[in-house]
Design an enzyme around this catalytic site. Structure first.
Site, short mmCIF file in Angstrom:
data_model
loop_
_atom_site.label_atom_id
_atom_site.label_comp_id
_atom_site.label_asym_id
_atom_site.label_seq_id
_atom_site.Cartn_x
_atom_site.Cartn_y
_atom_site.Cartn_z
NE ARG A 34 27.40 -43.73 32.06
CZ ARG A 34 27.25 -44.95 32.58
NH1 ARG A 34 26.81 -45.93 31.83
NH2 ARG A 34 27.56 -45.20 33.82
NE ARG A 52 30.84 -43.05 30.94
CZ ARG A 52 30.93 -44.02 31.86
NH1 ARG A 52 31.00 -45.27 31.46
NH2 ARG A 52 30.95 -43.75 33.14
CD GLU A 97 20.20 -47.65 29.63
OE1 GLU A 97 20.09 -48.17 28.50
OE2 GLU A 97 21.16 -47.86 30.38
CB THR A 105 24.04 -50.24 33.43
OG1 THR A 105 23.88 -49.09 32.60
CG2 THR A 105 23.07 -50.16 34.59
N1 PXP Z 1 19.72 -52.20 29.01
C1 PXP Z 1 20.27 -51.37 29.91
C2 PXP Z 1 19.45 -50.89 31.04
C3 PXP Z 1 21.62 -50.95 29.78
O1 PXP Z 1 22.17 -50.14 30.69
C4 PXP Z 1 22.36 -51.39 28.66
C5 PXP Z 1 23.76 -50.91 28.47
O2 PXP Z 1 23.74 -49.57 28.13
C6 PXP Z 1 21.73 -52.24 27.75
C7 PXP Z 1 20.41 -52.66 27.96
C8 PXP Z 1 22.43 -52.74 26.56
O3 PXP Z 1 23.47 -53.55 26.95
P1 PXP Z 1 24.57 -54.00 25.91
O4 PXP Z 1 25.21 -52.74 25.40
O5 PXP Z 1 25.47 -54.88 26.69
O6 PXP Z 1 23.82 -54.72 24.81
#
Ligand code: PXP
Length: 242
Positions: free
Chosen positions: A44, A48, A69, A100
């Protein structure tokens, strides 16, 4: 179907005390050894959880698929190119959000992605995935951009307050997955998935290529251990793989 484990919250726990543990890279090794197909991290803008040095170490260590990501800022695109993972998942990023909060609004980002983001990433062979809510209009614009994959936002399904709402959301995901698949786009999914709702998703939504799971998996690992928790998700996948 492949399980990619998001290890951001190993870094959250580490950063809470400013010590060097738990180490997201060590966690990535445990996940891969338990059978996960790869690792996701979200670098990010505010750093963080995952930090730049984690990214470099993950790149060196992860043997399976590495999914970076990120928000499509110039800063992140530069780090992406230096890191050269297999996949980059583009997400919206809000400074105040806890996580997100939804998919990209393709109408809003289309011109910028067409002119700046896609040409920059297409200089490499890094695959591009766009994090989208299950809307046909967003998928059409993603297709027009020539994306390799989309990741369907499963958060509304995961957080549904009633069975009726859950059914509506799963139907949206099902239709979106079928539509994207017909267009030749790979279909990934993630957000809010856990051991209870994951089997429902797999039963109802076809064509899933990769699932990205983080917070609930890492949380359950506090009780079960990371290795056992990854195996629990893989067992569910084995029983639904079509
Ligand atoms: N996919 C994306 C695009 C995300 O932003 C996140 C959260 O970081 C996840 C998957 C995974 O989500 P969770 O942590 O709720 O399993």
């Amino acid at each position: 179907m492949n399980l990619l484990v998001n290890i951001d919250h190993i870094a959250t726990l580490r950063n809470a005390r400013g010590e060097g543990y738990p180490d997201p890279v060590e966690a990535a090794i445990v996940c891969e050894t338990a059978g996960a197909s790869g690792i996701v991290f979200h670098l990010r803008g505010d750093r963080r959880h995952i930090r730049d040095e984690d990214v470099a170490r993950l790149k060196k260590t992860v043997k399976g698929k590495l999914d970076f990501e990120m928000a499509a800022t110039d800063e992140m695109i530069k780090i992406l190119k230096n890191t050269h993972p297999h996949l980059c998942t583009l997400v919206p990023e809000g400074r105040e959000e806890l996580t997100t909060e939804g998919g990209l609004n393709m109408n809003t980002v289309y011109d910028d992605y067409k002119e700046r983001v896609f040409p920059a990433i297409r200089e490499t062979d890094i695959e591009i995935s766009l994090f989208l809510d299950p809307n046909i209009e967003d998928i059409d614009l993603a297709h027009k951009l020539g994306t390799d994959a989309i990741e369907l936002h499963t958060g509304n399904f995961a957080n549904a307050k009633s069975l009726a709402e859950r059914s509506t959301e799963i139907e949206r995901l099902r239709k979106a997955a079928i539509y994207a698949h017909q267009l030749g786009i790979k279909v990934n999914a993630g957000h809010g998935l856990n051991l209870e709702n994951f089997p429902v998703l797999l039963k109802e939504v076809p064509h899933l290529n990769e699932v990205s799971i983080g917070h609930a998996l890492i949380s359950k690992a506090v009780y079960l251990g990371l290795d056992q928790t990854v195996k629990a998700y893989l067992e569910i996948m084995d029983s639904y793989d079509k």
